[in-house]
Each structure stands twice: as structure tokens, then as C-alpha cells.
Enzyme design. Structure first.
Site, PDB file in Angstrom:
ATOM      1  N   ALA A 169      12.432 -72.754  63.160  1.00  0.00           N
ATOM      2  CA  ALA A 169      12.527 -71.882  64.393  1.00  0.00           C
ATOM      3  C   ALA A 169      11.911 -72.631  65.426  1.00  0.00           C
ATOM      4  O   ALA A 169      10.875 -73.582  65.247  1.00  0.00           O
ATOM      5  CB  ALA A 169      11.860 -70.424  63.949  1.00  0.00           C
ATOM      6  N   GLY A 178      13.176 -72.215  59.309  1.00  0.00           N
ATOM      7  CA  GLY A 178      14.436 -71.198  59.605  1.00  0.00           C
ATOM      8  C   GLY A 178      15.656 -72.090  59.279  1.00  0.00           C
ATOM      9  O   GLY A 178      16.536 -71.371  58.971  1.00  0.00           O
ATOM     10  N   GLU A 238      16.160 -71.477  55.715  1.00  0.00           N
ATOM     11  CA  GLU A 238      16.825 -70.052  55.492  1.00  0.00           C
ATOM     12  C   GLU A 238      18.081 -69.792  56.094  1.00  0.00           C
ATOM     13  O   GLU A 238      18.624 -69.306  55.320  1.00  0.00           O
ATOM     14  CB  GLU A 238      15.907 -69.092  56.512  1.00  0.00           C
ATOM     15  CG  GLU A 238      14.306 -69.162  55.877  1.00  0.00           C
ATOM     16  CD  GLU A 238      13.503 -68.281  56.514  1.00  0.00           C
ATOM     17  OE1 GLU A 238      12.721 -67.290  56.352  1.00  0.00           O
ATOM     18  OE2 GLU A 238      13.087 -68.725  57.724  1.00  0.00           O
ATOM     19  N   GLU A 292       6.061 -72.867  56.743  1.00  0.00           N
ATOM     20  CA  GLU A 292       5.519 -72.041  57.568  1.00  0.00           C
ATOM     21  C   GLU A 292       4.139 -71.688  57.422  1.00  0.00           C
ATOM     22  O   GLU A 292       3.191 -71.391  58.331  1.00  0.00           O
ATOM     23  CB  GLU A 292       6.311 -70.655  57.465  1.00  0.00           C
ATOM     24  CG  GLU A 292       7.564 -70.691  58.069  1.00  0.00           C
ATOM     25  CD  GLU A 292       8.576 -70.944  57.160  1.00  0.00           C
ATOM     26  OE1 GLU A 292       9.765 -70.660  57.329  1.00  0.00           O
ATOM     27  OE2 GLU A 292       8.384 -71.286  55.985  1.00  0.00           O
TER      28      GLU A 292
END
Length: 256
Positions: free
Chosen positions: A64, A107, A110, A130
Site C-alpha cells: 500500500a 497489499g 493481498e 506490515e
């Protein structure tokens, strides 16, 4: 039309390509909204039978966008239901192939796991790092990774934040194929074209049944599969497929 992604169609296959190579395709809100818009349009188009999701440059998506996330607080996250657009992307019925040519971290990993088939370059790298920035996965990583590779391995990756290579990702069941980097898009296209060549309605049923296995008990899943199986009888695809088999010829599905 789009600023952070590129799209194209190749026959019955659609391609969405993350296009922020200078940021290793970091996923911000604009990327999420543009991917969702493009994918929703493809999902609604009966002429499209499969979607390829990939990234431009050295990464599939290296996480992200931390610059965007660092500006948030609890109230802004809650008010916007931050990342919820990715849930809608995952819920689209169209079969999705992830072609992962580089980093798929945070992300990026994911979103790759939202796809149905993950094909990795031998140079691909995966991780949920993360914890290294005082965070946890927030786009389904703790849930999908555990379902795909099991609790022990998911705990290992999420609690240590370590990165794994394509070979290990293959060994633990995170990806289904590892191919040379130069062959990645050709292999992904061949897989997507194969899927798109089958009747779309039957492919959607098959995908829904496999997904049900992750969300239900065995008994419920078997009952759901049986209902889908019964429901396909009488569909043009089923009639043509079985007639062709009995007549010893190739079926003609007319792209449906």
C-alpha cells in the site's frame, strides 16, 4: 481514461496492469478505485471470459502507499471503511489470473491472493511485512494467507515480516505455477485464454463452488455444489458440451 492503471483486451481476455512503476506500483485509493471501475466493467461484459491482473516494471505491487496511510487516523479509517473497495473487487465473479513478475508485498500480496490463479515469475518475491512498520495486513492478508498456506506458515510470514521467493511460494501453495520471467505474460495469457474459451456461465459456477469451500463446512459446500450441478442441466453450454462429446467432435460454445 485511467491514470494509475492500463487496460486492454485480447479477444475474450481483459488485462489490468498497475502503472505506477516509479512507486513500485504502490496501491493508493486512486489505484483501488480505478482497478475496481475497470474490473467491474469487464465483469459485466459477457464478451470477457477472464481477467489478468499484473504490474508494470519491477513489481506486481510492493504494498500500500505508505505516504497516504501515514496521514490517516482511526476516525478517517472508520468513516471511509478504508480498503473496502478491494472487497468489492474480490467479490466480482469474473475469473482472475494474477501474473506476478516482481515484488508482491503487503497489499500487493493481498490483492494477488484475491485472484483465482497466481502465476509467478521466477524473480517474484512475496511477503506481508506490515509488522515492520508497526501495522498488520488490512486487505484480508491474515485471512486469505492462512486459508491458502495454513496457520503455521501464515504466522511465520506475518509475525516475522520475512520475504519469500517464488520457489517457496510454490512449495507452500501460495502460487500455482512458477515460470521464467520472459515467459510470464505468455503463460498467463494462455491460461486466461483457456478459461475464457469455456462457457462463461459454467466457469462462474465452478469458481463459486471452489470459493464456497473456503467459507463453509464440507456438508454445506457439497450441497451448494450439488445445487449448481443440477442447475446447469438444460443450459445451452451443457447441452452443447455433452452432445459434442457423444458425437466425437469439438464443442462450439459461441463464446458463452
Amino acid at each position: 481514461m485511467f491514470e494509475t492503471i492500463e487496460t486492454e483486451t485480447q479477444g475474450r481476455v481483459a488485462v489490468i496492469r498497475f502503472n505506477r512503476p516509479d512507486h513500485l506500483n504502490a496501491l493508493n485509493t486512486q489505484v483501488m478505485e480505478e482497478v475496481l471501475q475497470a474490473a467491474t466493467n469487464f465483469d459485466a461484459d459477457p464478451s470477457i471470459g477472464c481477467l489478468i491482473l499484473t504490474g508494470k516494471g519491477r513489481a506486481f505491487a510492493a504494498g500500500a502507499d505508505i505516504g497516504e496511510l501515514a496521514e490517516q487516523d482511526y476516525s478517517s479509517m472508520q468513516a471511509s471503511d478504508f480498503f473496502a473497495g478491494w472487497d468489492r473487487f474480490a467479490a466480482l465473479r469474473l475469473p482472475k489470473v494474477a501474473a506476478i513478475g516482481g515484488y508482491a508485498l503487503g497489499g500487493g500480496c493481498e490483492v494477488a491472493m484475491m485472484c483465482d490463479i497466481l502465476i509467478a515469475s521466477d524473480k517474484a518475491r512475496f511477503g506481508q511485512p506490515e509488522i515492520k512498520i508497526g501495522c498488520i495486513p488490512g486487505i484480508g492478508g491474515t485471512q486469505r494467507l492462512t486459508r491458502l498456506i495454513g496457520r503455521a506458515r501464515a504466522m511465520d510470514m506475518i509475525l516475522t515480516g520475512r520475504m519469500i521467493d517464488a520457489g517457496e511460494a510454490m512449495d507452500i501453495g501460495l502460487v500455482s505455477r512458477v515460470v521464467p520471467g520472459d515467459d510470464l505474460m505468455q503463460v498467463a495469457a494462455e491460461v486466461a485464454e483457456t478459461i475464457a474459451g469455456y462457457p462463461r456461465d459454467i466457469a462462474l459456477m465452478a469458481r463459486a463452488c471452489v470459493n464456497m469451500a473456503e467459507q463453509s463446512t464440507l456438508d454445506t459446500g457439497v450441497r451448494y455444489e450439488r445445487q449448481m450441478y443440477h442447475a446447469l442441466y438444460g443450459l445451452p453450454s451443457q447441452r452443447e458440451g455433452m452432445a459434442a462429446f457423444l458425437e466425437k467432435r469439438d464443442p462450439v460454445f459461441n463464446g458463452k
